[in-house]
Design a protein around this motif. Structure first.
Motif, PDB file in Angstrom:
ATOM      1  N   ALA A 142      44.395 -14.309  26.136  1.00  0.00           N
ATOM      2  CA  ALA A 142      44.434 -15.325  25.084  1.00  0.00           C
ATOM      3  C   ALA A 142      44.922 -16.652  25.650  1.00  0.00           C
ATOM      4  O   ALA A 142      44.365 -17.708  25.350  1.00  0.00           O
ATOM      5  N   PHE A 162      37.922 -14.105  21.565  1.00  0.00           N
ATOM      6  CA  PHE A 162      39.058 -13.328  22.067  1.00  0.00           C
ATOM      7  C   PHE A 162      38.760 -11.844  22.198  1.00  0.00           C
ATOM      8  O   PHE A 162      39.549 -11.099  22.744  1.00  0.00           O
ATOM      9  N   HIS A 163      37.659 -11.408  21.649  1.00  0.00           N
ATOM     10  CA  HIS A 163      37.361  -9.969  21.729  1.00  0.00           C
ATOM     11  C   HIS A 163      35.948  -9.738  22.244  1.00  0.00           C
ATOM     12  O   HIS A 163      35.180  -9.006  21.659  1.00  0.00           O
ATOM     13  N   VAL A 164      35.645 -10.410  23.336  1.00  0.00           N
ATOM     14  CA  VAL A 164      34.309 -10.272  23.918  1.00  0.00           C
ATOM     15  C   VAL A 164      33.937  -8.804  24.064  1.00  0.00           C
ATOM     16  O   VAL A 164      32.823  -8.387  23.735  1.00  0.00           O
ATOM     17  N   ASP A 165      34.889  -8.007  24.559  1.00  0.00           N
ATOM     18  CA  ASP A 165      34.584  -6.598  24.834  1.00  0.00           C
ATOM     19  C   ASP A 165      34.212  -5.857  23.562  1.00  0.00           C
ATOM     20  O   ASP A 165      33.264  -5.082  23.538  1.00  0.00           O
ATOM     21  N   LYS A 194      41.708  -4.062  32.861  1.00  0.00           N
ATOM     22  CA  LYS A 194      40.906  -4.430  31.701  1.00  0.00           C
ATOM     23  C   LYS A 194      41.053  -5.921  31.399  1.00  0.00           C
ATOM     24  O   LYS A 194      40.079  -6.621  31.139  1.00  0.00           O
ATOM     25  N   ASP A 230      46.102  -6.853  18.562  1.00  0.00           N
ATOM     26  CA  ASP A 230      46.130  -6.056  19.786  1.00  0.00           C
ATOM     27  C   ASP A 230      45.456  -6.731  20.972  1.00  0.00           C
ATOM     28  O   ASP A 230      45.176  -6.110  21.979  1.00  0.00           O
ATOM     29  N   MET A 282      44.926  -9.213  24.293  1.00  0.00           N
ATOM     30  CA  MET A 282      45.744  -9.273  25.503  1.00  0.00           C
ATOM     31  C   MET A 282      46.298 -10.665  25.645  1.00  0.00           C
ATOM     32  O   MET A 282      45.563 -11.644  25.612  1.00  0.00           O
ATOM     33  N   CYS A 332      38.038  -8.632  31.513  1.00  0.00           N
ATOM     34  CA  CYS A 332      37.709  -9.453  30.342  1.00  0.00           C
ATOM     35  C   CYS A 332      37.706 -10.932  30.713  1.00  0.00           C
ATOM     36  O   CYS A 332      36.854 -11.699  30.257  1.00  0.00           O
ATOM     37  N   LYS A 377      44.026  -7.621  14.468  1.00  0.00           N
ATOM     38  CA  LYS A 377      44.067  -8.930  15.131  1.00  0.00           C
ATOM     39  C   LYS A 377      45.139  -8.990  16.222  1.00  0.00           C
ATOM     40  O   LYS A 377      45.064  -9.813  17.114  1.00  0.00           O
TER      41      LYS A 377
END
Lengths: 956, 165
Positions: free
Chosen positions: A14, B111-114, A56, A8, A10, A60, A6
């Motif tokens: 966030a 938060f973790h779309v990728d 990256k 890691d 960015m 995103c 949880k």
């Protein structure tokens, strides 16, 4: 350990997402997003090179913004740069951006292709997979051009990793879908089939998908897959789960693979080999047996997986349609599911039963479930399920249960969901017509339809009832009486007024004897509705009135008063005003004789397929219509639909054109009205007596709709309408529909031929992904070689492109090749198949010879099997010059002065094939009194004689 | 073939959209809205299949969906796919997400779309089912994570090396 920890994430990302989520309004959100976009843009444009982490992070952010529905018009170059990075993280995020955001922007694709090429050659399985994913997800033509030949190589190479093989198989499948012409078949095809034996079940699953798609296009090339698929299926179904690695899902052995294999087998008829066939039957029986066993787990996933396989097995049984015992077992199984507590199973059972209903072995068995299905219609909570129940009732309907089913559908209609009412109306109308023994029942049913769901009764439905009433004089009196009674309802639907107006106008006299429905009563009844109706209906009523003047002289004065009123003569609507003026004038000046001729009863309509059916097809899309006439649904995403292209071609917009008397012979004396109507200008080209044409655009739009919605990617009925026209000529229009016209020019020399095919886009919109190919049937392979040059994939609106076909005749042949055309028009995929007019006689070289030579050869070819003779009635006027031209066009030399009877025709020629030459003599003897011909052909080969005789005899 | 995979929450906010056929961005958003509208008005415990909306191609396409707590998972497929098979695939997808994120929730998807895209890519490729075996999928995802970690560590050593002493 979780694969993603949880912590890691960015931070910048966030924070941005939290900001967005905290926005109180849409405006605030847009403002925040624009701020962020500006920030990212400046970062990308800035002088400082960004590190991988920042790139990256920004990508995103862009993905998130895109997901919220905002256009992203930059960042593509950064993504392309990320692709070329050596770092996995950067490469991967670059690919992600591309596959989500890029669709087919061709400039960019070239750059991307470069990166993909490097990754494919990298021998790093992770990179290769990323590249293959990208190709499959974007699937553009440029990519297909660049990689279509490369991917088969990767797929069958011995040293390719399993995961890469899996991706390569699906990638190839995708390219085959998007650009089939670019994927070369070749020696890899045989090796692909052997992937069905692969150790790794993931590879087998992917390969099965690929083979299924390829086999649909060229079944013969993949026939060997049948035995391998059956063997594999049998191992899965019967074995304990030992060799299945982790592919056992909730106690079910490899359910997805089983489903895929069963789908693959649905590309083929039942295996011919007896051993193979019994092995497959065994598998299917085992699957059916397992359904009866107690579940190994209470979890829904277990029963889902098990039933997924079961339903697929049932589909295969239905597809094969050859084992009555299996069919009946399948039907019983579905019957159990109809009452299952799982809604999903009830839904699927209803759906599968629809296809089962069209098998002759099981139609009766399906019918036994009628009460359950009717009950489902009444009690199911879910509209999707009720919809399936309607479909099934429609499919199982036949003469024995039509009354019950129609009654149930009608009563359901009163409470039916709005979304499916129109469809039910169409279905009821079709069933009522198709199974009417007693036409009074039909008339009642349609009037009930209008009463219950008038708003959903489309024009086709009420046109059709009028057509039928006009064509059947046994029901006219009843129809007149019934509409008269129905019109008494205080609030009757406008559609009823239309039907009532038309029918009373035609047949009101049949009930005028009864004082309760005397002419005046009828007129007053109709006229009481007049002011509540729309303009087209009023126009129709005015026409009914003038018909009344003819039928009932006693109400003439009353009606003339109505026509004369200011509200008619000075109506603001030009159509109504014109009608009032013309009808009034007509009633004043015309004698009774003229009136009687002009306003004669409508002649019967030519018989044809109901246009309601076309409408239903259009609505449902050809794929989903369980056709009453047994058109089978092919589960592999296709339908073998028999009608659409053809029937719509043959019977053009039917009713529309038909209800307009201009289309049919009409007495000359009726021309005054037509003439004056004609002066109204082009916007009202057909102002017919009863003005069914009032929305002027209706006819063309109806036609276009019927055509343009045939969007199923499907194997299409081969059109051969114009085939025989090309027997005696080489040029002309081969095919035409609303969108496309196909013209031909061809030339032949000895055993070679060249054909120029012209595709004309009749619309103003581009055709995309245009492709056309020629297929030879089994018999024709080896007899005729057709080589098609490629054709431009885009045809602009109004433009024409040309395709060249080179042909070589190897030996004599009977079948004809088929031209398959595929293109996208406004998003809908169009499929057209046309029989190409390449016949044996095209390879004729004419031969001149003397009378003596002719008879000598004629005698030499005297063996009974060498001669074929046909006596037939002439189809066209018997004109000598035309006949001569046809015989010359057929390809032989016409020999004058050979036959003692000068009225006869004699011809000679040589058919050139690569293998051999066949000399042919023919003689045609007309008999003008009997309007008959006798055609005799003698050649050295019986098959040639027969074929030539068949071809030529159709021409006269 | 799978035409689109959509995840949105109970309010219709998209959480993941993956289209395997080309649409304009605008149409994609409309499809999401239309699909949400079709799916969200359905009761719980009705069947998991329904005909596609007009934008996605009408009744030739089916929407197969599952509703988990705050999220809808919707697959839009053509008639070549097995309905129950896809239903199970959704389950595999969710179980996989659950393993990868440890009790997955809506926020993880946001938060973790990728990551979510990567996991999906291991299962579905170009609209076809690539892998159905959860262990295999997780192995692949783990391998990717390892590579990521090692690259991050490399970056760290690299920058440490250049730190001014």
């Amino acid at each position: 350990m979780p694969a993603v920890s949880k912590g890691d994430g960015m931070r910048g990302l966030a924070v941005f997402i939290s900001d967005i989520r905290n926005c109180k309004s849409k405006e605030a959100e847009i403002k925040r997003i624009n701020k962020e976009l500006a920030n990212i843009r400046s970062k990308f444009k800035g002088d400082k090179a960004l590190d991988g982490y920042s790139k990256k992070k920004y990508v995103c952010k862009l993905l998130f913004i895109f997901l919220l529905g905002h256009d992203i018009d930059f960042g593509h170059m950064e993504a392309v740069n990320l692709l070329s990075s050596n770092k996995y993280t950067e490469k991967q995020i670059g690919y992600l951006f591309i596959s989500v955001l890029v669709n087919s922007n061709s400039d960019l694709i070239r750059l991307i292709n470069n990166a993909i090429k490097n990754d494919l050659n990298s021998r790093n399985p992770t990179f290769m997979n990323l590249a293959l994913h990208c190709i499959a997800n974007v699937g553009s033509r440029e990519m297909a051009e660049a990689f279509a030949s490369e991917i088969p190589r990767i797929l069958v190479a011995g040293d390719t990793m399993d995961s890469v093989k899996q991706s390569a198989a699906l990638c190839l499948l995708r390219l085959n879908r998007t650009s089939p012409d670019l994927v070369p078949m070749g020696e890899w095809t045989a090796r692909v089939v052997h992937l069905l034996n692969d150790q790794h079940l993931g590879v087998v699953t992917a390969a099965t998908s690929l083979i299924t798609t390829l086999a649909q296009k060229s079944p013969d090339d993949f026939k060997t897959s049948i035995s391998l698929a059956v063997a594999r299926l049998s191992r899965i179904v019967t074995s304990a789960c030992i060799d299945l690695q982790d592919y056992t899902y909730y106690f079910v052995a490899a359910p997805w693979l089983s489903v895929k294999l069963l789908r693959l087998l649905q590309c083929y008829p039942p295996p011919e080999d007896a051993a193979l066939r019994s092995r497959l039957t065994e598998c299917l029986e085992t699957i059916l047996n397992k359904a009866q066993e107690p579940p190994k787990s209470k979890k829904v996933q277990h029963s889902n997986a098990k039933n997924a396989v079961l339903f697929e097995a049932i589909s295969l049984i239905i597809h094969h349609d050859s084992e009555p015992t299996l069919l009946v077992r399948a039907c019983n199984q579905l019957g159990q599911f109809l009452q299952h507590r799982e809604t999903n199973l009830r839904y699927l059972a209803l759906e599968s039963m629809c296809t089962l209903a069209s098998s002759e072995f099981s139609h009766e068995a399906v019918k036994t479930h009628i009460e359950t299905v009717i009950n489902a219609l009444k009690t199911e909570r879910d509209v999707s399920v009720r919809q399936r129940a309607v479909d099934l009732l429609y499919a199982m309907c036949d003469r024995s249960n039509a009354k019950q089913i129609v009654a149930e559908m009608l009563s359901y209609l009163e409470t039916a969901d709005y979304s499916i009412r129109e469809e039910i109306v169409l279905k009821v109308a079709i069933l009522a017509e198709k199974y009417a023994v007693d036409y009074t029942w039909y008339v009642d049913t349609i009037l009930n339809l209008i009463r219950i769901a008038g708003d959903y009764v489309s024009e086709e439905v009420w046109y059709r009832v009028i057509q039928i009433v006009i064509n059947r004089d046994d029901v006219q009196g009843y129809a007149a009486k019934t509409v008269f009674e129905a019109l008494h309802a205080p609030a009757c639907h406008e559609n009823l007024v239309k039907v009532g107006g038309y029918i009373l106008g035609e047949f009101g006299n049949l009930i005028a004897g009864d004082s309760r429905s005397s002419p005046l009563v009828q007129f007053n009844l109709l006229h009481s509705k007049f002011h509540l109706c729309s303009v087209p209906t009023r126009a129709l009523l005015l026409s009914a009135y003038i018909k009344f003047i003819n039928l009932f002289p006693e109400v003439k004065a009353t009606i003339q008063d109505v026509l004369r009123s200011d509200s008619q003569l000075r109506n603001a609507d030009v159509e109504l005003q014109q009608r009032a003026v013309e009808y009034l004038r007509l009633s004043c000046i015309a004698s009774t004789d003229i009136l009687a001729t002009v306003l004669e009863e409508m002649p019967p309509f030519p018989e044809r397929e109901s246009s309601i059916l076309a409408k239903l097809k259009k609505k449902k899309g050809p794929g989903n219509l369980p056709d009453i006439d047994d058109s089978r649904r092919n589960v592999n995403g296709n339908t073998e639909h028999h009608e659409p292209t053809e029937t719509t071609n043959k019977s053009p917009p039917s009713l529309m054109a038909d209800l307009l008397p201009t289309n049919r012979p009409r007495p000359a004396s009726s021309s005054p009205i037509m003439l004056s109507a004609g002066t109204m200008g082009s916007s009202h080209p057909f102002t017919d007596l009863l003005n069914l044409n009032s929305p002027p655009a209706a006819a063309p739009s109806l036609l276009v709709d019927v055509f343009s919605d045939l969007s199923a990617p499907a194997s299409v009925e081969v059109s051969e309408d114009n085939f025989s026209r090309f027997v005696c000529k080489n040029n002309g229009v081969l095919y035409e529909n609303q969108l496309l016209q196909i013209g031909l020019k061809s030339e032949y020399r000895q055993n070679l031929g060249r054909m120029y095919v012209f595709y004309g886009n009749k619309t103003s919109t581009q055709f995309l992904s245009f492709s056309s190919s020629v297929t030879n049937g089994d018999a024709l392979k080896g007899q005729l070689i057709v080589h098609a040059k490629s054709v431009d994939p885009v045809i602009d609106g109004g433009a024409q492109v040309q395709q060249i076909l080179n042909m070589e005749c190897v030996s004599d042949f009977t079948d004809a090749p088929v031209l398959n055309i595929q293109f996208r028009y406004g998003g809908a995929l169009q499929n057209i198949a046309v029989k190409l007019p390449v016949m044996l006689n095209k390879f004729f070289q004419p031969t001149e010879m003397t009378s003596q030579d002719f008879f000598q050869r004629w005698k030499q070819l005297g063996a009974p099997q060498q001669e074929v003779q046909k006596i037939f009635k002439s189809q066209h006027p018997m004109d000598t010059d035309v006949t001569k031209a046809k015989i010359l066009g057929f390809g032989v030399a016409l020999l004058d002065g050979v036959d003692p009877n000068p009225a006869n025709f004699v011809g000679a020629g040589v058919i050139h094939t690569k293998d051999t030459q066949v000399g042919c003599l023919l003689r045609l003897e007309p008999n003008t009194q009997a309007e008959m011909y006798r055609l005799t052909l003698r050649t050295s080969r019986d098959s040639v004689s027969q074929r030539l005789c068949d071809l030529l005899s159709e021409q006269f | 073939m799978i035409k689109a995979i959509l995840i949105f929450n109970n309010h219709g906010k998209p959480r993941l959209s993956k289209f395997y056929e080309h649409y304009t961005e605008d149409t994609e958003q409309q499809i999401i809205r239309e699909t949400f509208h079709l799916v969200s008005k359905r009761d719980e415990n009705v069947c998991n299949f329904l005909e596609g909306g007009m934008l996605i191609g009408g009744s030739d396409y089916k929407l197969i969906y599952r509703h988990y707590a705050t999220l809808y998972f919707v697959f839009c497929v053509d008639s070549s796919e097995s309905e129950l098979g896809i239903l199970d695939l959704i389950q595999v997808f969710v179980e996989t997400l659950d393993k990868c994120f440890e009790n997955v929730c809506e926020l993880d998807l946001i938060f973790h779309v990728d990551k979510v895209h990567n996991i999906l890519a291991e299962m579905v490729m170009g609209g076809m089912v690539l892998e159905t075996n959860m262990n295999e999928i997780i192995t692949q995802v783990d391998a990717q994570n390892k590579m990521e970690k090692s690259e991050v560590n490399q970056d760290l050593t690299y920058s440490l090396f250049y730190l001014p002493v």
